[in-house]
Design a protein around this motif. Sequence first.
Motif, mmCIF file in Angstrom:
data_model
loop_
_atom_site.group_PDB
_atom_site.id
_atom_site.type_symbol
_atom_site.label_atom_id
_atom_site.label_comp_id
_atom_site.label_asym_id
_atom_site.label_seq_id
_atom_site.Cartn_x
_atom_site.Cartn_y
_atom_site.Cartn_z
ATOM 1 N N PRO A 147 20.997 59.472 28.460
ATOM 2 C CA PRO A 147 19.642 59.029 28.768
ATOM 3 C C PRO A 147 19.393 57.598 28.337
ATOM 4 O O PRO A 147 19.974 57.117 27.379
ATOM 5 C CB PRO A 147 18.764 60.011 27.982
ATOM 6 C CG PRO A 147 19.650 60.519 26.894
ATOM 7 C CD PRO A 147 21.035 60.528 27.463
ATOM 8 N N LEU B 97 11.631 56.919 32.985
ATOM 9 C CA LEU B 97 12.848 57.726 32.896
ATOM 10 C C LEU B 97 14.032 57.140 33.647
ATOM 11 O O LEU B 97 15.179 57.403 33.296
ATOM 12 C CB LEU B 97 12.574 59.135 33.432
ATOM 13 C CG LEU B 97 11.565 59.955 32.619
ATOM 14 C CD1 LEU B 97 11.225 61.246 33.340
ATOM 15 C CD2 LEU B 97 12.098 60.260 31.240
ATOM 16 N N THR C 212 13.700 63.731 36.191
ATOM 17 C CA THR C 212 14.317 64.605 35.184
ATOM 18 C C THR C 212 15.316 65.569 35.792
ATOM 19 O O THR C 212 16.076 66.220 35.070
ATOM 20 C CB THR C 212 13.248 65.423 34.422
ATOM 21 O OG1 THR C 212 12.611 66.336 35.332
ATOM 22 C CG2 THR C 212 12.218 64.509 33.792
ATOM 23 N N TRP D 203 11.989 63.148 26.507
ATOM 24 C CA TRP D 203 11.512 63.677 27.786
ATOM 25 C C TRP D 203 12.560 64.587 28.413
ATOM 26 O O TRP D 203 12.266 65.710 28.827
ATOM 27 C CB TRP D 203 11.249 62.521 28.752
ATOM 28 C CG TRP D 203 10.000 61.761 28.518
ATOM 29 C CD1 TRP D 203 9.740 60.857 27.534
ATOM 30 C CD2 TRP D 203 8.807 61.840 29.289
ATOM 31 N NE1 TRP D 203 8.486 60.363 27.658
ATOM 32 C CE2 TRP D 203 7.889 60.930 28.724
ATOM 33 C CE3 TRP D 203 8.448 62.559 30.428
ATOM 34 C CZ2 TRP D 203 6.608 60.744 29.254
ATOM 35 C CZ3 TRP D 203 7.179 62.379 30.952
ATOM 36 C CH2 TRP D 203 6.276 61.480 30.362
ATOM 37 N N LEU D 204 13.768 64.078 28.514
ATOM 38 C CA LEU D 204 14.816 64.829 29.201
ATOM 39 C C LEU D 204 15.187 66.093 28.440
ATOM 40 O O LEU D 204 15.444 67.139 29.052
ATOM 41 C CB LEU D 204 16.040 63.937 29.401
ATOM 42 C CG LEU D 204 15.845 62.810 30.418
ATOM 43 C CD1 LEU D 204 17.009 61.830 30.362
ATOM 44 C CD2 LEU D 204 15.701 63.367 31.826
ATOM 45 N N ALA E 4 14.130 57.799 26.655
ATOM 46 C CA ALA E 4 13.982 58.905 27.595
ATOM 47 C C ALA E 4 14.497 60.222 27.046
ATOM 48 O O ALA E 4 14.200 61.267 27.597
ATOM 49 C CB ALA E 4 14.708 58.578 28.903
ATOM 50 N N GLU F 253 8.231 60.833 38.483
ATOM 51 C CA GLU F 253 8.738 61.000 37.129
ATOM 52 C C GLU F 253 9.327 62.397 36.944
ATOM 53 O O GLU F 253 10.359 62.571 36.297
ATOM 54 C CB GLU F 253 7.633 60.760 36.109
ATOM 55 C CG GLU F 253 7.213 59.308 35.961
ATOM 56 C CD GLU F 253 8.318 58.444 35.369
ATOM 57 O OE1 GLU F 253 8.278 58.126 34.171
ATOM 58 O OE2 GLU F 253 9.243 58.073 36.132
#
Length: 326
Positions: free
Chosen positions: A35, A220, A27, A42-43, A39, A23
């Motif tokens: 994305p 992701l 990224t 997160w990114l 996601a 994971e």
Amino acid sequence: MLQLTVDAAGLAQSRFAVSPLHEVAATLLPWGLRPRPGAAPWLARARRTLRHEQLPLLTACALIDRGYVPDFLSPHPAGPAPTIDEELALVRATPADRIVTELRVVRGGRPHIGLDGRGSELPTVLREALDRDGAGIADQAADELRRYWDLTFAAHWPRAKAELDADVDRCADILARRGAAALFSTLHPGMRWRDGTLEVASRFCGSMDVPHVVLVPSLLAQRPTVAVDQLAGPRLPPILNYPVGAGPTTAGDGPLAALLGTTRAGLLTALDHPTTTTSLATANFLSPATVSYHLGVLLRAGLVTRTRKGRSVLYRRTPQGSRLTN
């Protein structure tokens, strides 16, 4: 289209693994340009960390736009659920000659062993690593990955792992009820099992006989990807990363996300029932402060309401907000 031929024995040995470093490595890929649903938070957090912290090796890998990150940053999962410490130990133990080979892959622009060293220019930190034959890079990589993990992922990993484990459990139920051949076709529209061959939609084409397959779910990944450890030869099976469902949020990337932004759209979609800021933050892998800010915007727009129950503040969609989500 990639075609992986697996015999009956290999099919019986194929397994799932939930990997924290896979994971993390996701990224670093150039998926931040668009994305997948869910996601974006997160990114965005990962990119902020790369911009503001001293992580030169990881930042250099994230700047490469070819969709390949050196494999030693996400080692082959040794078991069904390796810990971050176990995977970082594998990174630290990476031989220098392997690091050099994979950096040459980056410079050449394609995952192929035996490059002649010509190709596009590497970022300075990677070029210097090649100049000193990879010495010290394994330790640097492990140290940077640990800091990157602590700053970006550690607080959210228990919730993320629960999502990934739930998908593995879902697959186990399909396997028990419908068999292995039916399982692969349920993982993603770009994957299917046909006549002893696992077909994976890809911009690369080819076919290979493999001992078995390790399936790694991801929150992701945008699409299924196949990673083959060419240095290990036939000893290790390929890793097949596949995207899990719609990710942490379910708003998608359609008109609602275009209007409100992915994060606000995801929060608005999640408010079917009265929910606290803390619960929303946990479910969507965001900080409570970030959720509070976006809920304030939605509240002022008349899309959510806020009520107090004891010591808790609960948010819920208004009729106007529900009309938008529907």
